[in-house]
Design an enzyme around this catalytic site. Structure first.
Site, PDB file in Angstrom:
ATOM      1  N   PRO A  11       0.791  -1.232   0.000  1.00  0.00           N
ATOM      2  CA  PRO A  11       0.000   0.000   0.000  1.00  0.00           C
ATOM      3  C   PRO A  11       0.826   1.285   0.000  1.00  0.00           C
ATOM      4  CG  PRO A  11      -0.130  -1.123   2.120  1.00  0.00           C
ATOM      5  CD  PRO A  11       0.525  -2.075   1.174  1.00  0.00           C
ATOM      6  N   ASN A  12       0.294   2.233  -0.745  1.00  0.00           N
ATOM      7  CA  ASN A  12       0.834   3.600  -0.860  1.00  0.00           C
ATOM      8  C   ASN A  12       2.096   3.700  -1.715  1.00  0.00           C
ATOM      9  OD1 ASN A  12      -1.198   4.852   0.832  1.00  0.00           O
ATOM     10  ND2 ASN A  12      -0.221   3.781   2.530  1.00  0.00           N
ATOM     11  N   ARG A  19       4.843  10.890  -2.639  1.00  0.00           N
ATOM     12  CA  ARG A  19       4.637  10.544  -1.224  1.00  0.00           C
ATOM     13  C   ARG A  19       5.943  10.739  -0.444  1.00  0.00           C
ATOM     14  NH1 ARG A  19       4.617   4.420   1.130  1.00  0.00           N
ATOM     15  NH2 ARG A  19       4.196   5.026   3.269  1.00  0.00           N
ATOM     16  N   TYR A  24      11.186   8.667   0.679  1.00  0.00           N
ATOM     17  CA  TYR A  24      11.099   7.595  -0.318  1.00  0.00           C
ATOM     18  C   TYR A  24      11.674   7.951  -1.684  1.00  0.00           C
ATOM     19  CZ  TYR A  24       8.006   5.657   3.237  1.00  0.00           C
ATOM     20  OH  TYR A  24       7.506   5.175   4.418  1.00  0.00           O
ATOM     21  N   ASN A  79       7.998  -5.685  -1.161  1.00  0.00           N
ATOM     22  CA  ASN A  79       7.975  -4.575  -0.217  1.00  0.00           C
ATOM     23  C   ASN A  79       6.536  -4.497   0.287  1.00  0.00           C
ATOM     24  OD1 ASN A  79       7.968  -2.236   1.239  1.00  0.00           O
ATOM     25  ND2 ASN A  79       8.986  -0.985  -0.324  1.00  0.00           N
ATOM     26  N   ALA A  82       3.397  -0.856   4.708  1.00  0.00           N
ATOM     27  CA  ALA A  82       2.884  -0.859   6.088  1.00  0.00           C
ATOM     28  C   ALA A  82       2.385  -2.234   6.528  1.00  0.00           C
ATOM     29  CB  ALA A  82       1.771   0.167   6.220  1.00  0.00           C
ATOM     30  N   HIS A  85       4.293  -4.485   8.949  1.00  0.00           N
ATOM     31  CA  HIS A  85       4.227  -4.331  10.405  1.00  0.00           C
ATOM     32  C   HIS A  85       2.976  -4.960  11.024  1.00  0.00           C
ATOM     33  CE1 HIS A  85       7.360  -1.596   9.321  1.00  0.00           C
ATOM     34  NE2 HIS A  85       6.527  -0.771   8.719  1.00  0.00           N
ATOM     35  N   GLU A 103      12.648  -9.564   1.275  1.00  0.00           N
ATOM     36  CA  GLU A 103      11.833  -8.416   1.704  1.00  0.00           C
ATOM     37  C   GLU A 103      12.687  -7.158   1.620  1.00  0.00           C
ATOM     38  OE1 GLU A 103       9.141  -8.714   4.967  1.00  0.00           O
ATOM     39  OE2 GLU A 103       9.528  -6.659   5.618  1.00  0.00           O
ATOM     40  N   HIS A 105      12.794  -2.741   1.860  1.00  0.00           N
ATOM     41  CA  HIS A 105      12.193  -1.465   2.249  1.00  0.00           C
ATOM     42  C   HIS A 105      13.085  -0.364   1.703  1.00  0.00           C
ATOM     43  CE1 HIS A 105       9.211  -3.265   4.878  1.00  0.00           C
ATOM     44  NE2 HIS A 105      10.152  -4.126   5.220  1.00  0.00           N
ATOM     45  N   ARG A 112      13.547   4.744  12.105  1.00  0.00           N
ATOM     46  CA  ARG A 112      12.255   5.429  12.091  1.00  0.00           C
ATOM     47  C   ARG A 112      11.402   5.096  13.326  1.00  0.00           C
ATOM     48  NH1 ARG A 112       9.621   4.981   6.372  1.00  0.00           N
ATOM     49  NH2 ARG A 112       8.426   6.707   7.281  1.00  0.00           N
TER      50      ARG A 112
HETATM   51  C1  DQA Z   1       8.369   1.044   3.582  1.00  0.00           C
HETATM   52  C2  DQA Z   1       8.496   1.261   5.096  1.00  0.00           C
HETATM   53  C3  DQA Z   1       7.158   1.045   5.769  1.00  0.00           C
HETATM   54  O1  DQA Z   1       7.282   1.288   7.179  1.00  0.00           O
HETATM   55  C4  DQA Z   1       6.132   2.026   5.243  1.00  0.00           C
HETATM   56  O2  DQA Z   1       4.867   1.788   5.829  1.00  0.00           O
HETATM   57  C5  DQA Z   1       6.054   2.008   3.751  1.00  0.00           C
HETATM   58  C6  DQA Z   1       7.277   1.895   2.981  1.00  0.00           C
HETATM   59  C7  DQA Z   1       9.687   1.350   2.842  1.00  0.00           C
HETATM   60  O3  DQA Z   1       9.811   0.940   1.691  1.00  0.00           O
HETATM   61  O4  DQA Z   1      10.557   2.023   3.391  1.00  0.00           O
HETATM   62  O5  DQA Z   1       4.989   2.188   3.187  1.00  0.00           O
HETATM   63  O6  DQA Z   1       8.070  -0.328   3.353  1.00  0.00           O
END
Ligand code: DQA
Length: 147
Positions: A11-12, A19, A24, A79, A82, A85, A103, A105, A112
């Site tokens: 997501p996102n 964003r 990012y 990836n 969120a 978590h 995995e 990020h 963070r």
């Molecule tokens: C993320 C880190 C996550 O905590 C966050 O919710 C994201 C992006 C990253 O790529 O750094 O959406 O996965």
């Protein structure tokens, strides 16, 4: 023989570029796909196919992971964003795979917020990479190609 990779983004991540660019980066997901394939073709690694999937919906990510069971994909780069978590559903789906799971990020979540410190999905990942920015996917794929 062609080596196939699935890349799943959670997501996102569809809004990468706009964003929180200070965290990012300024490039969107299409830019990162292009960057990854350009860089991969610079190395002589044989035929590599990378399929990209993004969803904001947990169940769609679970279904995409289930489709990898018994498929000809050599590894999954994920990836979960969120969901990393929070998602036992994604963790359980990953547990059914018998291919390596990397995995990634973009940010280094260790630097963070406290609520990003728990990584449920990482409990069934073979490799975890953080803080590489847009290089995350490339390095994830390379980790499986270079022995
Ligand atoms: C993320 C880190 C996550 O905590 C966050 O919710 C994201 C992006 C990253 O790529 O750094 O959406 O996965």
């Amino acid at each position: 023989m062609k080596k196939k990779f699935m890349v799943i983004n959670g997501p996102n991540l569809n809004l990468l570029g706009s964003r929180e660019p200070e965290i990012y980066g300024a490039e969107n997901l299409k830019d990162i796909e292009f960057y990854t394939s350009e860089k991969l073709s610079e190395f002589s690694l044989g035929k590599v196919e990378v399929d990209w999937f993004q969803s904001n919906i947990e169940g769609e990510i679970v279904e995409k992971i289930q489709q990898l069971i018994g498929s000809d994909y050599q590894s999954l780069i994920i990836n979960p964003a969120a969901y990393s978590h929070t998602s036992i559903a994604i963790l359980d789906a990953l547990k059914m795979l018998n291919i390596p799971v990397v995995e990634v990020h973009l940010s280094n979540t260790h630097l963070r917020e406290e609520y990003r410190q728990q990584k449920l999905t990482a409990k069934s990942s073979t490799i975890i990479m953080e803080g590489l920015g847009k290089r995350a996917y490339l390095f994830g794929i390379l980790s499986q190609l270079i022995k």
